[in-house]
Design a protein around this motif. Sequence first.
Motif, PDB file in Angstrom:
ATOM      1  N   VAL A   1       0.835  -1.208   0.000  1.00  0.00           N
ATOM      2  CA  VAL A   1       0.000   0.000   0.000  1.00  0.00           C
ATOM      3  C   VAL A   1       0.867   1.254   0.000  1.00  0.00           C
ATOM      4  CG1 VAL A   1      -1.666   1.310   1.375  1.00  0.00           C
ATOM      5  CG2 VAL A   1      -1.967  -1.140   1.069  1.00  0.00           C
ATOM      6  N   LEU A   2       1.923   1.263   0.810  1.00  0.00           N
ATOM      7  CA  LEU A   2       2.828   2.416   0.847  1.00  0.00           C
ATOM      8  C   LEU A   2       3.506   2.623  -0.499  1.00  0.00           C
ATOM      9  CD1 LEU A   2       4.558   2.101   4.329  1.00  0.00           C
ATOM     10  CD2 LEU A   2       3.007   3.895   3.571  1.00  0.00           C
ATOM     11  N   ARG A   3       3.905   1.549  -1.140  1.00  0.00           N
ATOM     12  CA  ARG A   3       4.561   1.648  -2.449  1.00  0.00           C
ATOM     13  C   ARG A   3       3.623   2.284  -3.469  1.00  0.00           C
ATOM     14  NH1 ARG A   3       4.733  -1.761  -6.855  1.00  0.00           N
ATOM     15  NH2 ARG A   3       6.553  -1.500  -8.156  1.00  0.00           N
ATOM     16  N   GLN A   4       2.347   1.843  -3.470  1.00  0.00           N
ATOM     17  CA  GLN A   4       1.369   2.433  -4.391  1.00  0.00           C
ATOM     18  C   GLN A   4       1.150   3.912  -4.089  1.00  0.00           C
ATOM     19  OE1 GLN A   4      -2.035  -0.076  -3.866  1.00  0.00           O
ATOM     20  NE2 GLN A   4      -1.487  -1.410  -5.579  1.00  0.00           N
ATOM     21  N   ALA A   5       1.061   4.253  -2.809  1.00  0.00           N
ATOM     22  CA  ALA A   5       0.842   5.656  -2.426  1.00  0.00           C
ATOM     23  C   ALA A   5       2.028   6.519  -2.845  1.00  0.00           C
ATOM     24  CB  ALA A   5       0.608   5.765  -0.920  1.00  0.00           C
ATOM     25  N   ILE A   6       3.238   6.026  -2.618  1.00  0.00           N
ATOM     26  CA  ILE A   6       4.443   6.780  -2.996  1.00  0.00           C
ATOM     27  C   ILE A   6       4.508   6.943  -4.518  1.00  0.00           C
ATOM     28  CG2 ILE A   6       6.966   6.669  -3.079  1.00  0.00           C
ATOM     29  CD1 ILE A   6       6.766   5.393  -0.227  1.00  0.00           C
ATOM     30  N   HIS A   7       4.176   5.883  -5.247  1.00  0.00           N
ATOM     31  CA  HIS A   7       4.172   5.966  -6.715  1.00  0.00           C
ATOM     32  C   HIS A   7       3.166   7.013  -7.187  1.00  0.00           C
ATOM     33  CE1 HIS A   7       2.982   4.728 -10.807  1.00  0.00           C
ATOM     34  NE2 HIS A   7       4.277   4.514 -10.943  1.00  0.00           N
ATOM     35  N   ARG A   8       1.996   7.030  -6.572  1.00  0.00           N
ATOM     36  CA  ARG A   8       0.956   8.004  -6.951  1.00  0.00           C
ATOM     37  C   ARG A   8       1.407   9.433  -6.645  1.00  0.00           C
ATOM     38  NH1 ARG A   8      -2.950   9.306 -10.280  1.00  0.00           N
ATOM     39  NH2 ARG A   8      -4.681  10.361  -9.287  1.00  0.00           N
ATOM     40  N   ILE A   9       2.031   9.626  -5.497  1.00  0.00           N
ATOM     41  CA  ILE A   9       2.520  10.957  -5.122  1.00  0.00           C
ATOM     42  C   ILE A   9       3.580  11.427  -6.110  1.00  0.00           C
ATOM     43  CG2 ILE A   9       3.874  12.211  -3.389  1.00  0.00           C
ATOM     44  CD1 ILE A   9       2.333  10.513  -1.274  1.00  0.00           C
ATOM     45  N   HIS A  10       4.504  10.541  -6.483  1.00  0.00           N
ATOM     46  CA  HIS A  10       5.526  10.915  -7.472  1.00  0.00           C
ATOM     47  C   HIS A  10       4.881  11.257  -8.815  1.00  0.00           C
ATOM     48  CE1 HIS A  10       9.103  10.315  -5.157  1.00  0.00           C
ATOM     49  NE2 HIS A  10       8.789   9.075  -4.859  1.00  0.00           N
ATOM     50  N   HIS A  11       3.876  10.480  -9.200  1.00  0.00           N
ATOM     51  CA  HIS A  11       3.191  10.745 -10.472  1.00  0.00           C
ATOM     52  C   HIS A  11       2.499  12.110 -10.440  1.00  0.00           C
ATOM     53  CE1 HIS A  11       0.807  10.105 -14.070  1.00  0.00           C
ATOM     54  NE2 HIS A  11      -0.287  10.380 -13.372  1.00  0.00           N
ATOM     55  N   LEU A  12       1.805  12.392  -9.346  1.00  0.00           N
ATOM     56  CA  LEU A  12       1.097  13.674  -9.247  1.00  0.00           C
ATOM     57  C   LEU A  12       2.071  14.849  -9.167  1.00  0.00           C
ATOM     58  CD1 LEU A  12      -1.769  12.696  -6.797  1.00  0.00           C
ATOM     59  CD2 LEU A  12      -1.964  13.201  -9.246  1.00  0.00           C
ATOM     60  N   SER A  13       3.222  14.656  -8.549  1.00  0.00           N
ATOM     61  CA  SER A  13       4.181  15.759  -8.427  1.00  0.00           C
ATOM     62  C   SER A  13       4.837  16.081  -9.769  1.00  0.00           C
ATOM     63  CB  SER A  13       5.239  15.433  -7.379  1.00  0.00           C
ATOM     64  OG  SER A  13       6.074  14.383  -7.814  1.00  0.00           O
ATOM     65  N   ARG A  14       4.805  15.139 -10.726  1.00  0.00           N
ATOM     66  CA  ARG A  14       5.389  15.398 -12.043  1.00  0.00           C
ATOM     67  C   ARG A  14       4.395  16.055 -12.994  1.00  0.00           C
ATOM     68  NH1 ARG A  14       7.426  10.021 -11.333  1.00  0.00           N
ATOM     69  NH2 ARG A  14       5.791   9.315 -12.708  1.00  0.00           N
ATOM     70  N   MET A  15       3.132  16.124 -12.591  1.00  0.00           N
ATOM     71  CA  MET A  15       2.130  16.734 -13.468  1.00  0.00           C
ATOM     72  C   MET A  15       2.356  18.239 -13.559  1.00  0.00           C
ATOM     73  SD  MET A  15      -1.324  14.701 -12.453  1.00  0.00           S
ATOM     74  CE  MET A  15      -2.305  15.517 -13.682  1.00  0.00           C
ATOM     75  N   MET A  16       2.005  18.798 -14.689  1.00  0.00           N
ATOM     76  CA  MET A  16       2.136  20.241 -14.862  1.00  0.00           C
ATOM     77  C   MET A  16       0.754  20.832 -15.129  1.00  0.00           C
ATOM     78  SD  MET A  16       3.837  20.624 -18.589  1.00  0.00           S
ATOM     79  CE  MET A  16       3.048  19.991 -20.043  1.00  0.00           C
ATOM     80  N   THR A  17       0.600  22.096 -14.771  1.00  0.00           N
ATOM     81  CA  THR A  17      -0.642  22.805 -15.040  1.00  0.00           C
ATOM     82  C   THR A  17      -0.419  23.690 -16.254  1.00  0.00           C
ATOM     83  OG1 THR A  17      -1.159  22.816 -12.693  1.00  0.00           O
ATOM     84  CG2 THR A  17      -2.345  24.387 -14.077  1.00  0.00           C
TER      85      THR A  17
END
Length: 138
Positions: A70-86
């Motif tokens: 679960v932590l691995r999935q959460a960390i992966h999601r956080i990294h993915h969201l932090s790479r998004m641009m507006t």
Amino acid sequence: MKHHRHESDLPPIITLAVTGFLGLIVVFALEEYLNLPAQSFGAFLKPIQPFAFSIKVVAALCLFITVLGVLRQAIHRIHHLSRMMTMCAWCRRVAVDGDWISIDQFLQQRKNTTSSIGVCPDCYSKTVKTEKEVRAAV
């Protein structure tokens, strides 16, 4: 100079989870083999039961593996969201640290790349079709 995290660096939450579960296994061992709770309160000592200890450790390890997943999935999601641009829907400028810059500037800052302008095959065929329609109407 910015520190870039390597894949081998563990996030603090993973280190904390590992420490917590190892601590839990140590508590199980202290309870089973040293019988500390009974000795601390002067209660009657119980015989050592390695099977019960093994079951507790296996249960803790199963829970640990689940928590790590679960932590691995959460960390992966956080990294993915932090790479998004507006990006502005109208002018296509990109938000960076409160400023709006062109996509060319953004790419140059982030990826050390430049951009060029091209036309994809779908847009090209639409443009050619539109030009033919305009010429035929004249």
